[in-house]
Design a protein around this motif. Structure first.
Motif, short mmCIF file in Angstrom:
data_model
loop_
_atom_site.label_atom_id
_atom_site.label_comp_id
_atom_site.label_asym_id
_atom_site.label_seq_id
_atom_site.Cartn_x
_atom_site.Cartn_y
_atom_site.Cartn_z
N LYS A 183 47.33 78.32 -100.21
CA LYS A 183 47.65 78.85 -98.88
C LYS A 183 46.55 78.41 -97.92
O LYS A 183 45.36 78.64 -98.16
CB LYS A 183 47.72 80.37 -98.93
CG LYS A 183 48.00 81.00 -97.59
CD LYS A 183 47.98 82.50 -97.67
CE LYS A 183 48.14 83.07 -96.28
NZ LYS A 183 47.96 84.51 -96.26
N ARG A 184 46.95 77.78 -96.83
CA ARG A 184 45.97 77.30 -95.86
C ARG A 184 45.29 78.47 -95.17
O ARG A 184 45.95 79.41 -94.72
CB ARG A 184 46.66 76.41 -94.83
CG ARG A 184 45.70 75.72 -93.91
CD ARG A 184 46.42 74.67 -93.13
NE ARG A 184 45.60 74.18 -92.05
CZ ARG A 184 45.96 73.21 -91.24
NH1 ARG A 184 47.12 72.62 -91.40
NH2 ARG A 184 45.16 72.83 -90.28
N VAL A 185 43.93 78.43 -95.11
CA VAL A 185 43.17 79.54 -94.54
C VAL A 185 42.29 79.13 -93.35
O VAL A 185 41.60 79.98 -92.80
CB VAL A 185 42.32 80.24 -95.62
CG1 VAL A 185 43.22 80.93 -96.64
CG2 VAL A 185 41.37 79.28 -96.30
N ARG A 194 43.39 78.99 -103.39
CA ARG A 194 44.26 78.76 -104.54
C ARG A 194 44.51 80.07 -105.28
O ARG A 194 43.57 80.69 -105.76
CB ARG A 194 43.66 77.73 -105.48
CG ARG A 194 44.58 77.45 -106.67
CD ARG A 194 44.07 76.38 -107.57
NE ARG A 194 44.11 75.10 -106.89
CZ ARG A 194 43.31 74.08 -107.20
NH1 ARG A 194 42.42 74.20 -108.16
NH2 ARG A 194 43.40 72.95 -106.55
N ASN A 195 45.78 80.44 -105.37
CA ASN A 195 46.17 81.65 -106.08
C ASN A 195 45.90 81.44 -107.57
O ASN A 195 46.38 80.47 -108.15
CB ASN A 195 47.66 81.92 -105.85
CG ASN A 195 48.13 83.20 -106.48
OD1 ASN A 195 47.70 83.58 -107.55
ND2 ASN A 195 49.04 83.87 -105.80
N VAL A 249 40.11 75.00 -101.88
CA VAL A 249 40.23 73.54 -101.94
C VAL A 249 40.24 73.03 -100.52
O VAL A 249 40.92 73.59 -99.65
CB VAL A 249 41.54 73.14 -102.66
CG1 VAL A 249 41.62 71.64 -102.82
CG2 VAL A 249 41.65 73.82 -104.01
N ALA A 250 39.49 71.95 -100.27
CA ALA A 250 39.45 71.33 -98.94
C ALA A 250 40.10 69.95 -99.04
O ALA A 250 39.82 69.19 -99.97
CB ALA A 250 38.02 71.21 -98.45
N TYR A 251 40.98 69.65 -98.08
CA TYR A 251 41.67 68.36 -98.02
C TYR A 251 41.56 67.81 -96.60
O TYR A 251 41.50 68.56 -95.64
CB TYR A 251 43.17 68.50 -98.28
CG TYR A 251 43.58 69.03 -99.62
CD1 TYR A 251 43.56 68.21 -100.74
CD2 TYR A 251 44.05 70.33 -99.77
CE1 TYR A 251 43.99 68.68 -101.97
CE2 TYR A 251 44.47 70.81 -101.00
CZ TYR A 251 44.45 69.97 -102.10
OH TYR A 251 44.87 70.45 -103.31
#
Length: 118
Positions: free
Chosen positions: A68-70, A60-61, A91-93
């Protein structure tokens, strides 16, 4: 016989003193940034959900909160590693966004450079 070329006057010292003062001000203002700089750290993320649901992690910026997915999708029980910095928010989803977890990367312990999140 004295030459006026080598004499220093108050007016010739002023610009030098101002420059030195300016440089010292820059040094003292930026020194805390050096002392408290974020440390690079390897982050291990493990999917420890009870359900058989893969998750993906996003950075999260802090400025605009854009994510942005990492990581790729991490299956249940598996671990993925990412590089980050202490203080960064991740953040994990799962794919349906039913499961959600936010975590802030802590400062690693002395001598370590890996942080585990499960």
């Amino acid at each position: 016989l004295f030459s006026r070329k080598n004499e220093m006057t108050h007016s010739s010292l002023a610009p030098t003193a101002l420059r030195r003062g300016f440089l010292l001000a820059i040094l003292f203002c930026t020194l805390p940034l050096c002392l408290f700089a974020q440390r690079s750290v390897t982050i291990k993320v493990t999917n420890s959900l009870k359900d058989d649901v893969p998750i993906a992690v996003y950075w999260r910026n802090p400025t605009d909160r854009e994510e942005k997915r990492v990581t790729h999708l991490i299956p249940k029980g598996e671990t993925d590693e990412i590089e980050g910095y202490s203080g960064h928010v991740f953040v994990a989803y799962d794919q349906s966004v039913q499961y959600f977890k936010e975590f802030i990367t802590p400062e690693p312990k002395a001598g370590e450079s890996v942080v585990d999140f499960t």
